[in-house]
Design a protein around this motif. Sequence first.
Motif, PDB file in Angstrom:
ATOM      1  N   ASP A  82      -6.941   9.886   6.118  1.00 28.01           N
ATOM      2  CA  ASP A  82      -5.993  10.873   6.812  1.00 28.01           C
ATOM      3  C   ASP A  82      -4.654  10.598   6.720  1.00 28.01           C
ATOM      4  O   ASP A  82      -4.323   9.511   7.654  1.00 28.01           O
ATOM      5  N   ASP A  83      -3.824  10.974   6.142  1.00 26.44           N
ATOM      6  CA  ASP A  83      -2.485  10.720   6.004  1.00 26.44           C
ATOM      7  C   ASP A  83      -1.720  11.085   7.350  1.00 26.44           C
ATOM      8  O   ASP A  83      -0.579  10.514   7.586  1.00 26.44           O
ATOM      9  N   VAL A  84      -2.244  12.098   7.900  1.00 25.75           N
ATOM     10  CA  VAL A  84      -1.509  12.432   9.334  1.00 25.75           C
ATOM     11  C   VAL A  84      -1.629  11.387  10.178  1.00 25.75           C
ATOM     12  O   VAL A  84      -0.895  10.895  11.014  1.00 25.75           O
ATOM     13  N   PHE A  85      -2.904  10.572  10.085  1.00 23.21           N
ATOM     14  CA  PHE A  85      -2.969   9.268  10.871  1.00 23.21           C
ATOM     15  C   PHE A  85      -2.482   7.993  10.215  1.00 23.21           C
ATOM     16  O   PHE A  85      -2.485   7.192  10.932  1.00 23.21           O
ATOM     17  N   GLY A  86      -1.677   8.553   9.215  1.00 23.81           N
ATOM     18  CA  GLY A  86      -1.039   7.219   8.412  1.00 23.81           C
ATOM     19  C   GLY A  86      -2.214   6.392   7.922  1.00 23.81           C
ATOM     20  O   GLY A  86      -2.036   5.166   7.703  1.00 23.81           O
ATOM     21  N   GLU A  87      -3.286   6.886   7.364  1.00 25.86           N
ATOM     22  CA  GLU A  87      -4.444   5.957   7.011  1.00 25.86           C
ATOM     23  C   GLU A  87      -4.831   6.385   5.604  1.00 25.86           C
ATOM     24  O   GLU A  87      -6.055   6.052   5.100  1.00 25.86           O
ATOM     25  N   ASP A  88      -3.919   7.214   4.695  1.00 28.20           N
ATOM     26  CA  ASP A  88      -4.392   7.253   3.200  1.00 28.20           C
ATOM     27  C   ASP A  88      -3.964   6.157   2.494  1.00 28.20           C
ATOM     28  O   ASP A  88      -2.597   6.207   2.211  1.00 28.20           O
ATOM     29  N   PRO A  89      -4.565   5.239   1.920  1.00 22.77           N
ATOM     30  CA  PRO A  89      -4.104   4.021   1.210  1.00 22.77           C
ATOM     31  C   PRO A  89      -3.352   4.479   0.059  1.00 22.77           C
ATOM     32  O   PRO A  89      -2.286   3.962  -0.371  1.00 22.77           O
ATOM     33  N   SER A  90      -3.673   5.331  -0.566  1.00 26.71           N
ATOM     34  CA  SER A  90      -3.095   6.075  -1.868  1.00 26.71           C
ATOM     35  C   SER A  90      -1.727   6.691  -1.586  1.00 26.71           C
ATOM     36  O   SER A  90      -0.611   6.416  -2.327  1.00 26.71           O
ATOM     37  N   VAL A  91      -1.601   7.390  -0.544  1.00 22.71           N
ATOM     38  CA  VAL A  91      -0.261   7.741  -0.093  1.00 22.71           C
ATOM     39  C   VAL A  91       0.770   6.471   0.383  1.00 22.71           C
ATOM     40  O   VAL A  91       1.740   6.722  -0.020  1.00 22.71           O
ATOM     41  N   LEU A  92       0.124   5.596   1.197  1.00 26.69           N
ATOM     42  CA  LEU A  92       0.927   4.677   1.657  1.00 26.69           C
ATOM     43  C   LEU A  92       1.512   3.825   0.241  1.00 26.69           C
ATOM     44  O   LEU A  92       2.589   3.484   0.219  1.00 26.69           O
ATOM     45  N   ALA A  93       0.608   3.661  -0.608  1.00 28.37           N
ATOM     46  CA  ALA A  93       1.106   2.764  -1.946  1.00 28.37           C
ATOM     47  C   ALA A  93       2.176   3.666  -2.460  1.00 28.37           C
ATOM     48  O   ALA A  93       3.156   2.910  -3.072  1.00 28.37           O
ATOM     49  N   LEU A  94       1.880   4.931  -2.591  1.00 32.55           N
ATOM     50  CA  LEU A  94       3.001   5.660  -3.323  1.00 32.55           C
ATOM     51  C   LEU A  94       4.377   5.813  -2.746  1.00 32.55           C
ATOM     52  O   LEU A  94       5.391   5.483  -3.154  1.00 32.55           O
ATOM     53  N   ILE A  97      -5.579  11.941  -3.198  1.00 29.85           N
ATOM     54  CA  ILE A  97      -5.688  12.555  -4.417  1.00 29.85           C
ATOM     55  C   ILE A  97      -4.560  13.152  -5.407  1.00 29.85           C
ATOM     56  O   ILE A  97      -4.534  12.807  -6.435  1.00 29.85           O
ATOM     57  N   LEU A  98      -3.538  13.536  -4.654  1.00 33.63           N
ATOM     58  CA  LEU A  98      -2.543  13.949  -5.178  1.00 33.63           C
ATOM     59  C   LEU A  98      -1.406  12.899  -5.358  1.00 33.63           C
ATOM     60  O   LEU A  98      -0.576  12.654  -6.155  1.00 33.63           O
ATOM     61  N   ALA A  99      -1.281  11.845  -4.286  1.00 33.83           N
ATOM     62  CA  ALA A  99      -0.317  10.796  -4.406  1.00 33.83           C
ATOM     63  C   ALA A  99      -1.099   9.920  -5.643  1.00 33.83           C
ATOM     64  O   ALA A  99       0.185   9.189  -6.341  1.00 33.83           O
ATOM     65  N   ALA A 100      -2.299   9.768  -6.002  1.00 30.56           N
ATOM     66  CA  ALA A 100      -2.706   8.919  -7.031  1.00 30.56           C
ATOM     67  C   ALA A 100      -1.944   9.358  -8.448  1.00 30.56           C
ATOM     68  O   ALA A 100      -1.522   8.744  -9.017  1.00 30.56           O
ATOM     69  N   ALA A 101      -2.035  10.935  -8.402  1.00 32.45           N
ATOM     70  CA  ALA A 101      -1.206  11.366  -9.522  1.00 32.45           C
ATOM     71  C   ALA A 101       0.171  11.030  -9.612  1.00 32.45           C
ATOM     72  O   ALA A 101       0.620  10.950 -10.913  1.00 32.45           O
ATOM     73  N   GLY A 102       0.905  11.268  -8.589  1.00 29.70           N
ATOM     74  CA  GLY A 102       2.272  10.831  -8.439  1.00 29.70           C
ATOM     75  C   GLY A 102       2.349   9.293  -8.959  1.00 29.70           C
ATOM     76  O   GLY A 102       3.378   8.947  -9.606  1.00 29.70           O
ATOM     77  N   GLU A 103       1.507   8.560  -8.297  1.00 30.36           N
ATOM     78  CA  GLU A 103       1.682   7.255  -8.650  1.00 30.36           C
ATOM     79  C   GLU A 103       1.579   6.809 -10.271  1.00 30.36           C
ATOM     80  O   GLU A 103       2.208   6.292 -10.847  1.00 30.36           O
TER      81      GLU A 103
END
Length: 346
Positions: A29-41, A236-242
């Motif tokens: 959950d990225d609102v909780f700051g817990e999405d590893p793929s978003v954090l990596a991007l 899922i979206l951040a992985a595409a961006g990365e």
Amino acid sequence: MFIADLRSDTLTRPTPAMRQVMAQAEVGDDVFGEDPSVLALEAHTADLFQREAALFVASGTMANQIAIRLHTRPGDEALVGRHAHSILYETGGAAVLSGVTLREVGLNGIFTRQELESEILPLNIHHSVTRLVMVENTHNRAGGRVFPLEDLRAIRALTQTQQLALHMDGARIFNACLASGVEPAVYGALVDTLSCCLSKGLGAPVGSMLVGDREVMREARRIRKQLGGGLRQAGILAAAGEYALRHHVERLREDHTRALQLAQALQGLPGIGLERLPETNIVLFTFCQEERAAAWLVARMEQEGVRILAMNATTLRAVLHLDVTQEAVDGACLAFQKVLSPLASS
Ligand SMILES: *Cc1c(COP(=O)(O)O)cnc(C)c1O
């Protein structure tokens, strides 16, 4: 027969390899700051621009609107280049979301320190407070022009002495970097905040990034939530961006070469006006011949399988991107020739 869709570089679709990494992305959950793929991007993007932090947002428009909110208070004004995205294509968001007016500087999107200086309002009971300057790099409506580094440096010096914030709308910043040979970190060092799009020529389906200082990005995160842009399993979206950042930046050079090829093919065809050759992936040109103008050419090219965009009655745009192959560009050049050459004798 379909040849190419040149209306915009937002039309790119995720490649099979990109879909693969999306399907396998670790999420939280990225609102909780817990999405590893978003954090990596976010970490990767911050690193690219050598800034403390980055924020994944839904669109380039959201990135710009958050930047305007960050740097202003209601009643302030922001100075932008002529025909900036923020003034033409963001539905008056600065007025609604930030209570800020936008005013254009310069003649063609790019502007100099002198042009900027003469527009900064003195502190005076009559005026809005000029609080923010926004530069667009590359500049969409100027035909993908790169904002010259020397001008940016001079503008930065001025915004610092005048205590104005500087935001770079870098929707196509990687096109600018490749065309100018300037590293992302050099642009990153010149501004308070910078946005870039993952969903244009880079080929990701959704998303933009905003970068800046850690404290500023913390506030940006709050504003993003307020705008309804707090996404949950966005990995899922951040992985595409990365994936796009890792695999689709260098290939933007091909788009630049193909844009030049298309512009050179257009040059000299009946009714075509081409003020300058493209610096990046956007070919901006005019068409006007007797009673025929942009709408006529759009319709005729559509019949030939090539889609282009009319920007106004006589100005058109053709944009090169990931989904336009060399074969398609060759085909588009021939189609323009086929449609326009016969006009010479009419
Ligand atoms: C496309 C674009 C944006 C943002 O577009 P979105 O469709 O909201 O992602 C911002 N600035 C410029 C210069 C653009 O070309």
